[in-house]
Design a protein around this motif. Structure first.
Motif: not given
Length: 576
Positions: A126-139
């Motif tokens: 889960m942490p790796f997926a959330r990190l990827m989301t933050a990197l793509t969204s700028g979050g």
């Protein structure tokens, strides 16, 4: 990277090609389960035995925007050398590390390795997926469980993340294509009920079991993947006795049907937790279906107490004896040298007790002070000297000098070559009985001898010649009987059917005996060598017997080929 579609490579750097790590496939499944769909990802595999440039090239050709690497004691040195090569070719790539080798020293990694952008401590799906989301969204990356990173001139370190639900299923079509017949790994639980001071598995103090029906489905799936071994990575598979028994019964019920006869399941178990009901179930298992690895660590009570290992040694010993007596399960047991309060004499006593249990493999390992392990984190409680480089092997303790460790290392090497290889079993039984030496005395003496007289890379024939000379010089050993035991060992384990020159009989009696046997087979309808099957023959010196092996099917537990002994008539062409 706001608003962009990222491509990620999740790299597995394995210790050997035969091993196929599950970690990258879990992370890939995590992206599907917890991600937002804005990341494409693939797994790239390599081994520490390859040229670093070749592994780097496979990663670089994928042009990843993010590179994730799972870190263990066996690959961390390789990975640290790999990072600058990757960064030189892909300066904008984000580097993310995870795994047990960085989970408990994330701050040090971020300080010492400037090319690393993030470290994920603990479970990563889960942490790796959330990190990827933050990197793509700028979050924001703040609040992502287990995520460690640089912040304000320092580092933000999160505690290891532990999930509560079952992890996403890693077994995709891509996984099975990549598996390609290698060892298949399966996890049906995470955590450990024990809290051994040298280990990381019990740090959480809890264990969670995954869905039982999913475990059964995955077992059948992996059994039919082309692999020969399905290895369960559960740290203590039988922590829940009833659940373990249910799975054993399930596998026994499907063996030879939905589970091919050639497939084995490997489990790490706590031997003292086996109960009579489970042992009765295991007695019905087809030969070779199960392999058990049992961590004894030590029989020395003060040592077990110091490492927080509560073991009923009498029950453990009794259960292992019952398991080996069944004859249908391959048994591997472990000892660890370098533990607190265990000097050379105490270790020798543990070794001798373990050896008398007659396991198929007795592993003599050496204590490693892992990052995050209590023994490493409390040097006052365990004062020792250990290597600063992975795997952080202990070199000296208040109870073991460097010279004692040298003795143990040589003993371990002799144990591997003579016993665990399975190539000298009959000879060892004979020599131990005749010489009166304890197992530890024999292997330590043999280790010293081999260290002094054998070169690295020596052939099996060279080893056989040296060991024949060494064993022959021991008190009570009859040279002819020893030669015969070694002949039987060789025939039972070497499919060439050929003896090394040091074991051959240099006269015409052997040829005559073989021809006589073949004539008798034809005349009397005795069992002849099946067409297309190699047969190895030998004539014994100490008795008038011809022995042979047909190299068709090995015993799935011992790895040996069956021997047949034919008593020869009392004639002058038989040995006297």
């Amino acid at each position: 990277m706001s608003g962009v579609c990222l491509h990620a490579v999740i790299a597995a750097i394995n210790s050997k090609y035969i091993h196929a790590s599950l970690a990258p496939w879990y992370l890939l499944a995590g992206l599907e389960t917890f991600g937002d769909g804005a990341v494409s990802a693939e797994v790239v595999e390599g081994t520490v035995n390859e040229e670093l440039a070749a592994v780097a090239a496979r990663i670089i050709e994928k042009s990843p925007g993010v590179l994730g690497l799972s870190c263990y004691i066996w690959n961390i040195a390789f990975i640290k050398k790999l990072l600058p090569v990757i960064k030189k070719a892909l300066p904008d790539a984000v580097i993310v590390l995870g795994g047990p080798e960085v989970s408990y020293n994330a701050g040090d990694i971020l300080c010492d390795e400037p090319l690393v952008d993030y470290v994920i401590s603990g479970e990563g799906e889960m942490p790796f997926a959330r990190l990827m989301t933050a990197l793509t969204s700028g979050g924001s990356t703040a609040g992502i469980p287990g995520l460690c990173y640089r912040s304000g001139g320092g580092v933000a370190v999160a505690p290891p993340h532990g999930a509560t639900d079952d992890p996403p299923n890693p077994y995709t079509e891509a996984y099975f294509t990549a598996l390609n017949g290698r060892i298949a790994y399966l996890e049906t639980s995470r955590g450990c009920p024990f809290a051994c001071a040298f280990c990381l598995s019990g740090r959480t103090g809890t264990i969670r079991f995954f869905d039982l029906e999913r475990a059964k489905r995955d077992m059948l799936l992996l059994a039919n993947s082309g692999t020969q071994t399905v290895k369960l990575v559960d740290r203590t598979f039988n922590a829940d006795k009833r659940r373990a028994r249910t799975i054993f019964q399930f596998l026994i019920g499907h063996a030879g049907k939905e589970i091919p006869a050639s497939v084995s399941f490997h489990f790490e178990i706590a031997g003292e937790l086996l109960d009579d009901e489970t042992l009765d179930v295991l007695a019905a298992a087809p030969k070779g279906l199960f392999q058990f690895e049992i961590g004894l660590q030590s029989f020395h009570a003060p040592t077990l107490e110091a490492i927080n290992r509560r073991t009923d040694c009498a029950r453990l010993k009794r259960n292992i004896e019952r398991l080996t007596a069944l004859g249908n399960i391959h048994i591997h047991i472990d000892l660890i040298a370098g533990l607190p309060f265990e000097d050379l004499q105490c270790f020798a006593e543990s070794f001798n007790k373990a050896f008398t249990l007659s396991p198929h493999v007795l592993q003599l390992g050496f204590l490693k002070l892992l990052h995050g392990a209590p023994l490493r984190e409390d040097p006052k409680a365990y004062p020792c000297r250990f290597s600063p480089e992975p795997p952080y092997a202990v070199l000296e303790t208040p109870w073991l000098t460097p010279a004692a460790f040298d003795v143990l290392q040589q003993t371990a090497e002799a144990l591997e070559r003579l016993y665990n290889s399975g190539r000298f079993r009959r000879a060892l039984v004979y020599v131990l009985k005749q010489s009166g030496l304890t197992p530890f005395e024999l292997f330590s003496k043999a280790g010293g001898f081999l260290n002094a007289h054998m070169k690295k890379g020596s052939s099996l024939d060279e080893l056989t010649a040296k060991i024949l000379n060494f064993f022959s010089a021991l008190p009570g050993v009859n040279g002819a009987v020893l030669r015969d035991r070694m002949v039987c060992d060789r025939l039972a384990t070497n499919v060439s059917g050929k003896l090394p020159s040091v074991l051959k009989m240099h006269d015409d009696r052997f040829k005559k005996a073989v021809n006589r046997l073949k004539d008798a087979e034809k005349a009397q309808g005795l069992a002849q060598s099946p067409k297309g099957t190699r047969r190895g023959y030998a004539l014994l010196c100490s008795e008038k017997v011809l022995v042979y092996a047909d190299y068709r099917a090995k015993d799935p537990v011992t790895g040996e080929y069956a021997l047949t002994f034919v008593k020869l008539p009392e004639k002058d062409d038989a040995p006297t």
